[in-house]
Design a protein around this motif. Sequence first.
Motif, PDB file in Angstrom:
ATOM      1  N   GLU A 113       0.848  -1.197   0.000  1.00 52.81           N
ATOM      2  CA  GLU A 113       0.000   0.000   0.000  1.00 52.81           C
ATOM      3  C   GLU A 113       0.884   1.247   0.000  1.00 52.81           C
ATOM      4  N   VAL A 114       0.532   2.202  -0.868  1.00 51.88           N
ATOM      5  CA  VAL A 114       1.275   3.465  -0.985  1.00 51.88           C
ATOM      6  C   VAL A 114       0.295   4.605  -0.702  1.00 51.88           C
ATOM      7  N   ARG A 115       0.651   5.461   0.271  1.00 50.71           N
ATOM      8  CA  ARG A 115      -0.175   6.621   0.632  1.00 50.71           C
ATOM      9  C   ARG A 115       0.640   7.908   0.450  1.00 50.71           C
ATOM     10  N   TYR A 116      -0.003   8.902  -0.090  1.00 48.36           N
ATOM     11  CA  TYR A 116       0.621  10.225  -0.144  1.00 48.36           C
ATOM     12  C   TYR A 116      -0.481  11.271  -0.300  1.00 48.36           C
ATOM     13  N   ARG A 117      -0.157  12.502   0.015  1.00 45.83           N
ATOM     14  CA  ARG A 117      -1.125  13.605  -0.100  1.00 45.83           C
ATOM     15  C   ARG A 117      -0.516  14.722  -0.935  1.00 45.83           C
ATOM     16  N   ASN A 118      -1.202  15.006  -2.035  1.00 46.39           N
ATOM     17  CA  ASN A 118      -0.833  16.157  -2.852  1.00 46.39           C
ATOM     18  C   ASN A 118      -1.977  17.156  -2.791  1.00 46.39           C
ATOM     19  N   THR A 119      -2.913  17.084  -3.734  1.00 42.86           N
ATOM     20  CA  THR A 119      -4.115  17.904  -3.610  1.00 42.86           C
ATOM     21  C   THR A 119      -5.078  17.291  -2.594  1.00 42.86           C
ATOM     22  N   HIS A 120      -5.062  15.972  -2.523  1.00 44.08           N
ATOM     23  CA  HIS A 120      -5.833  15.264  -1.502  1.00 44.08           C
ATOM     24  C   HIS A 120      -5.182  13.895  -1.285  1.00 44.08           C
ATOM     25  N   LEU A 121      -5.652  13.146  -0.297  1.00 47.20           N
ATOM     26  CA  LEU A 121      -5.026  11.873   0.072  1.00 47.20           C
ATOM     27  C   LEU A 121      -5.291  10.820  -1.007  1.00 47.20           C
ATOM     28  N   LYS A 122      -4.214  10.129  -1.400  1.00 49.41           N
ATOM     29  CA  LYS A 122      -4.308   9.013  -2.349  1.00 49.41           C
ATOM     30  C   LYS A 122      -3.818   7.755  -1.622  1.00 49.41           C
ATOM     31  N   VAL A 123      -4.608   6.670  -1.752  1.00 44.01           N
ATOM     32  CA  VAL A 123      -4.251   5.370  -1.168  1.00 44.01           C
ATOM     33  C   VAL A 123      -4.285   4.356  -2.308  1.00 44.01           C
ATOM     34  N   LEU A 124      -3.103   3.842  -2.664  1.00 44.50           N
ATOM     35  CA  LEU A 124      -2.958   2.925  -3.792  1.00 44.50           C
ATOM     36  C   LEU A 124      -2.438   1.580  -3.288  1.00 44.50           C
ATOM     37  N   THR A 125      -2.866   0.491  -3.936  1.00 37.31           N
ATOM     38  CA  THR A 125      -2.466  -0.852  -3.501  1.00 37.31           C
ATOM     39  C   THR A 125      -1.965  -1.670  -4.689  1.00 37.31           C
ATOM     40  N   ALA A 126      -1.075  -2.612  -4.371  1.00 37.56           N
ATOM     41  CA  ALA A 126      -0.542  -3.547  -5.370  1.00 37.56           C
ATOM     42  C   ALA A 126      -0.423  -4.904  -4.719  1.00 37.56           C
ATOM     43  N   ARG A 127      -0.566  -5.962  -5.519  1.00 37.34           N
ATOM     44  CA  ARG A 127      -0.441  -7.339  -5.031  1.00 37.34           C
ATOM     45  C   ARG A 127       0.895  -7.898  -5.532  1.00 37.34           C
ATOM     46  N   ILE A 128       1.758  -8.291  -4.584  1.00 36.12           N
ATOM     47  CA  ILE A 128       3.119  -8.739  -4.903  1.00 36.12           C
ATOM     48  C   ILE A 128       3.240 -10.228  -4.580  1.00 36.12           C
ATOM     49  N   PRO A 129       3.635 -11.084  -5.552  1.00 38.69           N
ATOM     50  CA  PRO A 129       3.845 -12.507  -5.259  1.00 38.69           C
ATOM     51  C   PRO A 129       5.247 -12.743  -4.690  1.00 38.69           C
ATOM     52  N   VAL A 130       5.320 -13.578  -3.669  1.00 45.10           N
ATOM     53  CA  VAL A 130       6.593 -13.938  -3.038  1.00 45.10           C
ATOM     54  C   VAL A 130       6.772 -15.445  -3.160  1.00 45.10           C
ATOM     55  N   SER A 131       7.928 -15.860  -3.674  1.00 43.46           N
ATOM     56  CA  SER A 131       8.214 -17.276  -3.869  1.00 43.46           C
ATOM     57  C   SER A 131       8.870 -17.857  -2.629  1.00 43.46           C
ATOM     58  N   ASP A 132       8.770 -19.197  -2.480  1.00 43.53           N
ATOM     59  CA  ASP A 132       9.426 -19.849  -1.352  1.00 43.53           C
ATOM     60  C   ASP A 132      10.919 -19.989  -1.611  1.00 43.53           C
ATOM     61  N   GLN A 133      11.657 -20.275  -0.553  1.00 44.26           N
ATOM     62  CA  GLN A 133      13.112 -20.396  -0.637  1.00 44.26           C
ATOM     63  C   GLN A 133      13.493 -21.655  -1.396  1.00 44.26           C
ATOM     64  N   PRO A 134      14.436 -21.586  -2.347  1.00 50.46           N
ATOM     65  CA  PRO A 134      14.849 -22.797  -3.065  1.00 50.46           C
ATOM     66  C   PRO A 134      15.610 -23.741  -2.150  1.00 50.46           C
ATOM     67  N   LEU A 135      15.761 -25.014  -2.595  1.00 47.91           N
ATOM     68  CA  LEU A 135      16.509 -25.997  -1.822  1.00 47.91           C
ATOM     69  C   LEU A 135      17.965 -25.586  -1.707  1.00 47.91           C
ATOM     70  N   PRO A 136      18.609 -25.877  -0.568  1.00 47.68           N
ATOM     71  CA  PRO A 136      20.052 -25.640  -0.475  1.00 47.68           C
ATOM     72  C   PRO A 136      20.800 -26.394  -1.556  1.00 47.68           C
ATOM     73  N   ARG A 137      21.943 -25.839  -1.954  1.00 45.73           N
ATOM     74  CA  ARG A 137      22.684 -26.422  -3.063  1.00 45.73           C
ATOM     75  C   ARG A 137      23.111 -27.853  -2.773  1.00 45.73           C
ATOM     76  N   GLY A 138      23.524 -28.143  -1.528  1.00 44.33           N
ATOM     77  CA  GLY A 138      23.956 -29.504  -1.187  1.00 44.33           C
ATOM     78  C   GLY A 138      22.837 -30.514  -1.322  1.00 44.33           C
ATOM     79  N   ILE A 139      21.631 -30.144  -0.836  1.00 43.33           N
ATOM     80  CA  ILE A 139      20.487 -31.058  -0.932  1.00 43.33           C
ATOM     81  C   ILE A 139      20.093 -31.251  -2.391  1.00 43.33           C
ATOM     82  N   GLY A 140      20.137 -30.176  -3.173  1.00 44.71           N
ATOM     83  CA  GLY A 140      19.791 -30.312  -4.589  1.00 44.71           C
ATOM     84  C   GLY A 140      20.733 -31.255  -5.320  1.00 44.71           C
TER      85      GLY A 140
END
Length: 224
Positions: A113-140
């Motif tokens: 969420e991004v908020r800022y006020r110029n002429t009036h208050l703006k509240v903007l949102t974005a959906r961000i995907p987060v991936s899981d941690q890859p396997l350690p190199r030794g296990i792979g």
Amino acid sequence: MLFACLVMAGIAAAAPANDQIRVERRGDLLELKWSDTEERLQGSLHPAIPREGEPFTLSLHVGNFQGAEFDGPLTITFQQPGSPALVTRTLTREGVNWHTELTPDAPGLWDLEVRYRNTHLKVLTARIPVSDQPLPRGIGWALIITAAGTALILGVRGVVRRIRASSTGPGEVSAPPAAVASSAAPAQDARPAAADTAPPASEPTPVPDSDMSTAPPADPSSGQ
């Protein structure tokens, strides 16, 4: 990784709402875009697919279509939907942009969420995907070596079976060595047994010549 790609495709295909920041992938970046009749928000997120436990860089820029340039602070909020954990920061402009680093602690979808006020208050949102941690190199590497060894063993077994099948004809049935030895043993023992049990040939008893010459002649008067 597949989950993150599917989410990115869904985000790109969905029509943004009035307060929704559009998220598009450009190489190793995620581009953030939003605009209305007064201003536009542009930004980038690097790397394009953030990972659990690894920081990523967020850069934002606000531009005006009319009037003085906006240089006020931006307030951002970063959290998973439904999670009580919340990261809130107030950013000041550095040069022409606003910068910060964020570190997600779990895979899945996160709300920015991004908020800022110029002429009036703006509240903007974005959906961000987060991936899981890859396997350690030794296990792979261990998993790769195990899979290669299993494939090699199965391949050797198949070759040995084909060699055995080709060496034995379709109509041949090879008797086991023990059976051949047991069947041949009585035949070898029978020959000496027959020779030992056969009775010896009888020889005629010779008559001495002296007995034949000394026998008295028959008396013809004895018959009367």
